[in-house]
Design a protein around this motif. Structure first.
Motif, PDB file in Angstrom:
ATOM      1  N   ILE A  57     -12.544 -40.485  35.545  1.00 48.56           N
ATOM      2  CA  ILE A  57     -11.644 -41.647  36.146  1.00 48.56           C
ATOM      3  C   ILE A  57     -11.488 -42.134  37.470  1.00 48.56           C
ATOM      4  CG2 ILE A  57      -9.388 -39.920  37.097  1.00 48.56           C
ATOM      5  CD1 ILE A  57      -9.658 -43.121  34.586  1.00 48.56           C
ATOM      6  N   PHE A  67     -14.621 -49.013  39.615  1.00 47.58           N
ATOM      7  CA  PHE A  67     -15.876 -50.103  38.742  1.00 47.58           C
ATOM      8  C   PHE A  67     -14.645 -50.991  39.105  1.00 47.58           C
ATOM      9  CE2 PHE A  67     -15.800 -51.609  35.026  1.00 47.58           C
ATOM     10  CZ  PHE A  67     -16.865 -52.469  35.164  1.00 47.58           C
ATOM     11  N   SER A 115     -22.926 -51.786  37.868  1.00 50.40           N
ATOM     12  CA  SER A 115     -22.007 -50.886  38.600  1.00 50.40           C
ATOM     13  C   SER A 115     -22.643 -49.721  38.568  1.00 50.40           C
ATOM     14  CB  SER A 115     -20.658 -50.529  37.484  1.00 50.40           C
ATOM     15  OG  SER A 115     -19.939 -49.410  38.414  1.00 50.40           O
ATOM     16  N   ASP A 119     -15.077 -41.060  31.452  1.00 44.32           N
ATOM     17  CA  ASP A 119     -14.342 -42.656  32.072  1.00 44.32           C
ATOM     18  C   ASP A 119     -12.897 -42.322  32.359  1.00 44.32           C
ATOM     19  OD1 ASP A 119     -17.116 -43.509  32.635  1.00 44.32           O
ATOM     20  OD2 ASP A 119     -17.128 -44.930  31.110  1.00 44.32           O
ATOM     21  N   TYR A 120     -12.272 -41.718  31.072  1.00 48.86           N
ATOM     22  CA  TYR A 120     -11.315 -42.458  31.355  1.00 48.86           C
ATOM     23  C   TYR A 120      -9.983 -41.080  31.342  1.00 48.86           C
ATOM     24  CZ  TYR A 120     -12.291 -46.778  28.401  1.00 48.86           C
ATOM     25  OH  TYR A 120     -12.198 -48.224  27.888  1.00 48.86           O
ATOM     26  N   HIS A 152      -8.815 -51.316  28.173  1.00 43.50           N
ATOM     27  CA  HIS A 152      -9.965 -50.573  28.122  1.00 43.50           C
ATOM     28  C   HIS A 152     -10.441 -50.538  26.919  1.00 43.50           C
ATOM     29  CE1 HIS A 152      -8.920 -48.821  31.889  1.00 43.50           C
ATOM     30  NE2 HIS A 152      -6.872 -48.677  31.432  1.00 43.50           N
ATOM     31  N   TYR A 193     -14.544 -44.767  37.706  1.00 41.80           N
ATOM     32  CA  TYR A 193     -14.289 -46.203  36.854  1.00 41.80           C
ATOM     33  C   TYR A 193     -13.055 -46.303  37.292  1.00 41.80           C
ATOM     34  CZ  TYR A 193     -12.199 -47.990  32.815  1.00 41.80           C
ATOM     35  OH  TYR A 193     -12.085 -49.412  31.980  1.00 41.80           O
ATOM     36  N   HIS A 201     -21.162 -47.083  39.802  1.00 44.21           N
ATOM     37  CA  HIS A 201     -20.212 -46.009  40.032  1.00 44.21           C
ATOM     38  C   HIS A 201     -20.185 -45.397  38.817  1.00 44.21           C
ATOM     39  CE1 HIS A 201     -18.367 -46.451  43.332  1.00 44.21           C
ATOM     40  NE2 HIS A 201     -17.900 -48.058  43.566  1.00 44.21           N
ATOM     41  N   VAL A 202     -20.212 -46.782  37.113  1.00 43.09           N
ATOM     42  CA  VAL A 202     -20.229 -46.446  35.624  1.00 43.09           C
ATOM     43  C   VAL A 202     -21.471 -47.318  35.553  1.00 43.09           C
ATOM     44  CG1 VAL A 202     -18.053 -45.584  35.941  1.00 43.09           C
ATOM     45  CG2 VAL A 202     -18.537 -47.830  36.005  1.00 43.09           C
ATOM     46  N   SER A 208     -16.054 -50.124  26.664  1.00 42.66           N
ATOM     47  CA  SER A 208     -15.906 -48.649  26.742  1.00 42.66           C
ATOM     48  C   SER A 208     -17.139 -48.412  26.110  1.00 42.66           C
ATOM     49  CB  SER A 208     -15.344 -47.632  25.820  1.00 42.66           C
ATOM     50  OG  SER A 208     -14.908 -48.174  24.554  1.00 42.66           O
ATOM     51  N   ARG A 240     -21.561 -51.999  31.662  1.00 41.97           N
ATOM     52  CA  ARG A 240     -20.741 -52.246  30.054  1.00 41.97           C
ATOM     53  C   ARG A 240     -20.395 -53.798  29.754  1.00 41.97           C
ATOM     54  NH1 ARG A 240     -16.757 -48.169  30.642  1.00 41.97           N
ATOM     55  NH2 ARG A 240     -18.483 -47.569  32.131  1.00 41.97           N
ATOM     56  N   ARG A 273     -17.549 -42.344  27.698  1.00 42.29           N
ATOM     57  CA  ARG A 273     -16.261 -42.989  27.102  1.00 42.29           C
ATOM     58  C   ARG A 273     -14.802 -41.721  27.456  1.00 42.29           C
ATOM     59  NH1 ARG A 273     -11.505 -42.421  23.378  1.00 42.29           N
ATOM     60  NH2 ARG A 273      -9.664 -44.193  24.051  1.00 42.29           N
TER      61      ARG A 273
END
Length: 413
Positions: free
Chosen positions: A266, A272, A163, A240-241, A193, A269, A165-166, A233, A169, A237
């Protein structure tokens, strides 16, 4: 925020309306046998190394099913042999939702101990609750045994998905029965998630059992066929969340750890998921790509993320599973955010909380449900569930998964 008698009356009315949506039978307890666990833990190596002082410290057991909890210990007592500690407890066989019970021992030092201190190293230990008496005798800190792994249906591993952006994973995709036979059919998609805990217990010692519940539901005809995308994750984490930056204080006065600003990633994320992963999934699999057929879900911080995505990306996600959401984050940021948000079209929301997650968590979840009701979510678009037996763990969430899938994909009865 709630205050006054008028609000209390409207709250009670909202709860009565929402309670009509509950599927009580989904969480009903069948008659079960009990399992008695007898632990004998050897702390002599910790004592010799100066990490355990019998005159000051206690040994606590923590775990994922009542009477165990991760936020408070059951204390062991000194055994007949110096340096050995014993603990005995009885649990119903279904306490962990039919999964291995995840647990760890911790050296408890009382007030001032940092949250990360004293735990056995490595991943959680597990034990099966299958009736009778189970004895566990081992050293404190012994390596955890292999976790039983159960996977159902066709699951494709996509490996690390990069990604811009993040962090990259792992992503796994569960495909419904019949996917390979009917090559013209297209399917709705559920993005989840913490995907490492969705299909098996390898990472956490327990799992959501989404593949088993989906396989049974689709094969029986109770559920419309759908695809599940499990998005793992990473070490980021919390970033991101969470939807806002929160200052987290030092864990204790005089601690070497300073207050830290955490979270608030967020939006990246979401880029992504919506702009990188979803187009790749739609290109590779036979999906129904519209928002009406795209749902997102997760628990704890993942529940917080799912609600934010539904409120701020309604053109992509038309439904969300908001499971045990961390409403407390940033002094209830999600309450302020939901008050200010007016997504169109309005997404369908499943929201739940376990009664054993604590009175504050339950009260905040109720407040959020009432707020959403005032903002226009009616019974058909919002289902709020309080699970009397629910804790903040995978086994509790697994027990509610069939009802969640019914909410999203259930066929009319």
């Amino acid at each position: 925020m709630t205050d006054g008698r008028t609000t209390r009356r409207s709250y009670r009315g909202a709860m009565r309306r929402l309670a009509a949506c509950l599927i009580t039978a989904a969480f009903a307890s069948a008659a079960t046998a009990d399992t008695t666990l007898s632990f004998n833990i050897d702390l002599r190596a910790e004592m010799a190394a100066g990490r355990f002082d019998p005159g000051r410290d206690r040994l606590g057991l923590r775990g994922g099913a009542a009477p165990l909890a991760w936020d408070r210990p059951l204390l062991a007592t000194p055994g007949a042999t110096p340096g050995r500690y014993e603990l005995r407890l009885t649990l119903p066989d279904d306490a962990a939702g039919g999964q291995p019970l995840a647990y760890k021992f911790r050296i408890e030092r009382g007030a001032g101990q940092e949250a990360s201190e004293g735990w056995e190293p490595g991943r959680n230990h597990t034990v099966l609750l299958n009736g009778g008496e189970v004895g566990v005798a081992r050293e404190f800190g012994a390596a955890a045994g292999d976790v039983p792994v159960s996977r159902s249906g066709r699951i494709e591993r996509l490996g690390l998905v990069p990604s811009a952006h993040v962090q990259a994973r792992e992503v796994q995709v569960w495909l419904p029965p019949g996917y390979g036979q009917d090559v013209e059919h297209r399917y709705p998609v559920l993005y989840l998630h913490d995907g490492q805990n969705v299909f098996d217990a390898r990472a956490a010692g327990a799992e959501w059992q989404v593949d088993e519940a989906a396989q049974r539901g689709v094969a029986s005809g109770r559920l419309r066929p759908f695809i599940v995308v499990a998005v793992s994750s990473t070490a980021t984490r919390t970033l991101d969340y969470t939807p806002s930056v929160m200052t987290v204080p030092a864990e204790r006065p005089g601690s070497s750890s300073a207050p830290q600003r955490q979270g608030g990633g967020i939006a990246a994320y979401a880029q992504f998921l919506a702009e990188e992963l979803k187009p790749a999934i739609d290109a590779r699999f036979r999906t129904l790509p519209g928002a009406t057929d795209t749902a997102v879900g997760g628990s704890s911080f993942g529940g917080l993320a799912s609600l934010w995505l539904a409120l701020h990306r309604p053109e992509t996600f038309g439904a969300a599973l908001v499971v045990s959401p961390s409403v407390w984050w940033d002094d209830g940021f999600v309450l302020r955010d939901a008050t200010a948000s007016a997504p169109k079209p309005r997404p369908r929301l499943w929201m739940d909380m376990g009664a054993r997650e604590g009175p504050q968590a339950v009260a905040l979840a109720r407040e959020l449900a009432e707020l959403l009701g005032r903002r226009g979510w009616a019974d058909g678009s919002l289902r709020f569930v309080e699970d009397d037996r629910g804790s903040h763990d995978e086994a509790s969430w697994a027990r509610r998964v069939p009802a969640m899938l019914d909410f999203l994909y259930g066929r009319p009865q």
